[in-house]
Scaffold this motif. Structure first.
Motif, mmCIF file in Angstrom:
data_model
loop_
_atom_site.group_PDB
_atom_site.id
_atom_site.type_symbol
_atom_site.label_atom_id
_atom_site.label_comp_id
_atom_site.label_asym_id
_atom_site.label_seq_id
_atom_site.Cartn_x
_atom_site.Cartn_y
_atom_site.Cartn_z
ATOM 1 N N SER A 70 40.073 47.698 44.740
ATOM 2 C CA SER A 70 41.173 47.610 43.782
ATOM 3 C C SER A 70 41.960 46.322 43.969
ATOM 4 N N THR A 146 31.278 53.715 37.927
ATOM 5 C CA THR A 146 31.078 54.763 38.927
ATOM 6 C C THR A 146 31.554 56.121 38.432
ATOM 7 N N ASP A 171 33.635 43.608 37.070
ATOM 8 C CA ASP A 171 33.756 44.557 38.182
ATOM 9 C C ASP A 171 32.338 44.881 38.663
ATOM 10 N N LYS A 197 30.335 50.756 48.953
ATOM 11 C CA LYS A 197 29.415 51.381 48.005
ATOM 12 C C LYS A 197 27.995 50.943 48.396
HETATM 13 C C1 LIG Z 1 35.324 52.282 43.790
HETATM 14 C C2 LIG Z 1 35.550 51.404 42.604
HETATM 15 C C3 LIG Z 1 36.685 50.580 42.464
HETATM 16 C C4 LIG Z 1 37.831 50.623 43.439
HETATM 17 O O1 LIG Z 1 37.487 50.280 44.718
HETATM 18 P P1 LIG Z 1 38.405 50.789 45.941
HETATM 19 O O2 LIG Z 1 37.734 50.206 47.144
HETATM 20 O O3 LIG Z 1 38.389 52.283 45.882
HETATM 21 O O4 LIG Z 1 39.767 50.244 45.737
HETATM 22 C C5 LIG Z 1 36.757 49.758 41.368
HETATM 23 N N1 LIG Z 1 35.792 49.727 40.426
HETATM 24 C C6 LIG Z 1 34.692 50.505 40.516
HETATM 25 C C7 LIG Z 1 33.642 50.428 39.457
HETATM 26 C C8 LIG Z 1 34.545 51.358 41.597
HETATM 27 O O5 LIG Z 1 33.460 52.149 41.690
#
Ligand SMILES: *Cc1c(COP(=O)(O)O)cnc(C)c1O
Length: 392
Positions: A70, A146, A171, A197
Motif C-alpha cells: 500500500s 487479488t 499495480d 505475494k
Molecule cells: C495485497 C495487495 C495490495 C496491498 O499490499 P499490502 O502489502 O497489503 O499493503 C495492493 N494491491 C494488490 C493488487 C494487492 O494484492
C-alpha cells in the motif's frame, strides 16, 4: 508474565502472505549490521539489480520502499500527481478503489472507469474516458486483481495511456514473480509491488520502479510532495548509486536480507520458469477443483494462476469451511471481498506456495471438509485429477 509467541506452522494459500521459503526465514535471522555499513550498502545495490531483473527493467530508480504494498501505491501517486491533476483509474475490484483514495488525497480528480468484479479492465472503456478527459495526466490500473483473481492486459492499456499522453501507473503487487511482467518492453512508467505475494518473502516491503519519463515528471513538480517519508527525491539520496548515501530512515535491515534471499531464489529458478511453475500448479489445482464439481468465477482467458476464485457451493457456510481447513489442516485459504464475500473462496498459489504438495493438500482437505458438510461434491476425485495433470 507474558510468554514468547510461537505461531503454528500453517500452509498459506490465501491472497497473501504466502508460504515463506525456509531459506528466507533463515536469511532474516542473520546478524543485524548497520544500515550504512559498507557491506550492507553493497547488498542494497544487489537488491536493486535483482529487482531490475524481476521487473525486467533497466530503470535506475528501482528500489524497495520500506513499508508494505500500500505504501508503494501511495509512493507512486504522491510523487507523480499534483493538486488539480486528473487521473483515469480502471477499477475492477478492491484495489482500484484505493487508487482513487490516493489521487483524491493528492488533491487530484479521479475519473473512474468501472468494470465488473471478476472481469478484466476493458480497453475500449479506457479509450472512451481518455477522449472525454484530454486533460488527464495519468492512467492507473491493477495487473493482477487479488480480490477477484483477474488478470488485465497491461501492454494494451499502457499503449492507450501513452497515445493520449498520459503516464501509466501499474499495480503489480500480486503479479511480480507469478505471471508475465515486462516493465521496459511494455513501457510502464511507474509500478509497485509487494514482497509477500509471489516473491514469497515476509510482508512489509514494496518494490517500486520508475521510468525516466516518470522521474522527469517528479523533478519538474511545481508543488512539494506532501509525504516526507515517500518523497522520492529524498529516498533517492538514500538508495542512490555510489558510496555517497544520505541518511533518510533506518532501512529495515533484516527484512532486506529476506528480500535479497527471495530475489536470489527467483534468479536461480529463472523468471520465466517461475511463471511456468505458477501456471502448472494452477492447471493441476483447476483439474482437481473441477473434478470436485466446483467452478471458477473468472473466465479462463483472464484467470490468474496465482489467485483462484472458486464459487462456494449453494448452502455451504463459507466461514465454517475455512475454519475447518485452518483447525484440522493448518491450511489458510482466503475469503471473498466486497460483493464476493460469502460467495467465493480465494485460493492462492503464490511463490513458494505454488507447488505440488500444497495443491494436493488443499484438494484433499477441501474434498474431506466439503464431504463432511454434505456439500454436493464428487468425493475422492480431486487429488487423482490433479495428479493426472502433473503426470502429463
Ligand atoms: C495485497 C495487495 C495490495 C496491498 O499490499 P499490502 O502489502 O497489503 O499493503 C495492493 N494491491 C494488490 C493488487 C494487492 O494484492
Amino acid at each position: 508474565m507474558t510468554s514468547s509467541f510461537y505461531p503454528p506452522q500453517r500452509t498459506l494459500m490465501g491472497p497473501g502472505p504466502s508460504d515463506i521459503n525456509p531459506r528466507i526465514s533463515s536469511a532474516m535471522a542473520r546478524p543485524t549490521i548497520g544500515h550504512l555499513d559498507p557491506l550492507f550498502v553493497g547488498m542494497m545495490d544487489e537488491v536493486k539489480g535483482l529487482l531490475q531483473y524481476a521487473f525486467q527493467t533497466s530503470n535506475e530508480l528501482t528500489i524497495p520502499i520500506s513499508a508494505p504494498g500500500s505504501a508503494g501505491m501511495e509512493c507512486c501517486f504522491v510523487n507523480l500527481i499534483e493538486p488539480g491533476d486528473t487521473v483515469i483509474i480502471c477499477q475492477n475490484g478492491v484495489f482500484g478503489g484505493r487508487m482513487k483514495e490516493n489521487v483524491e488525497r493528492c488533491g487530484g480528480t479521479a475519473v473512474m472507469v468501472h468494470d465488473q468484479w471478476g472481469s478484466a479492465c476493458e480497453p475500449q472503456k479506457l479509450e472512451d474516458a481518455l477522449k472525454l478527459h484530454p486533460q488527464a495526466v495519468a492512467v492507473a490500473f491493477v495487473q493482477a486483481e487479488t480480490s477477484t483473481g483477474v488478470s488485465t492486459d497491461v501492454k494494451t492499456l499502457v499503449d492507450l495511456a501513452h497515445r493520449y499522453d498520459c503516464l501509466a501507473i501499474v499495480d503489480a503487487v500480486t503479479s511480480l514473480g507469478g505471471t508475465e511482467l515486462r516493465v521496459d518492453e511494455w513501457k510502464i512508467d511507474a509500478i509497485y509491488s509487494g514482497t509477500q505475494k509471489c516473491l514469497s518473502c515476509t510482508p512489509g516491503l514494496s518494490p517500486v520502479s520508475f521510468s525516466q519519463r516518470a522521474v522527469d515528471v517528479i523533478k519538474k513538480r511545481k508543488s512539494t510532495v506532501q509525504s516526507w517519508f515517500l518523497n522520492l527525491n529524498l529516498v533517492m539520496g538514500y538508495w542512490g548509486s555510489g558510496s555517497k548515501r544520505a541518511y533518510h530512515h533506518t532501512a529495515p535491515v533484516n527484512a532486506l536480507y529476506a528480500l535479497h534471499e527471495a530475489l536470489v531464489i527467483l534468479e536461480e529458478e529463472g523468471l520465466e520458469n517461475a511463471w511456468a511453475r505458477h501456471a502448472l500448479n494452477h492447471n493441476a489445482l483447476k483439474a482437481g477443483i473441477e473434478a470436485l464439481g466446483l467452478s471458477f468465477v473468472v473466465p479462463q482467458a483472464n484467470r490468474l494462476p496465482q489467485l483462484n476464485a472458486v464459487t462456494i457451493p449453494e448452502g455451504i457456510d463459507d466461514a465454517a469451511v475455512r475454519t475447518a481447513l485452518l483447525n484440522d489442516y493448518n491450511l489458510e485459504i482466503g475469503a471473498g471481498l466486497g460483493p464476493m464475500a460469502g460467495k467465493v473462496w480465494r485460493i492462492g498459489l503464490m511463490g513458494y506456495a505454488a507447488r505440488k504438495d500444497n495443491v494436493l493438500l488443499c484438494l484433499s482437505a477441501l474434498d474431506e471438509v466439503l464431504t463432511r458438510m454434505h456439500a454436493p461434491v464428487n468425493q475422492g476425485k480431486a487429488v487423482s485429477a490433479a495428479l493426472a495433470t502433473y503426470a502429463q
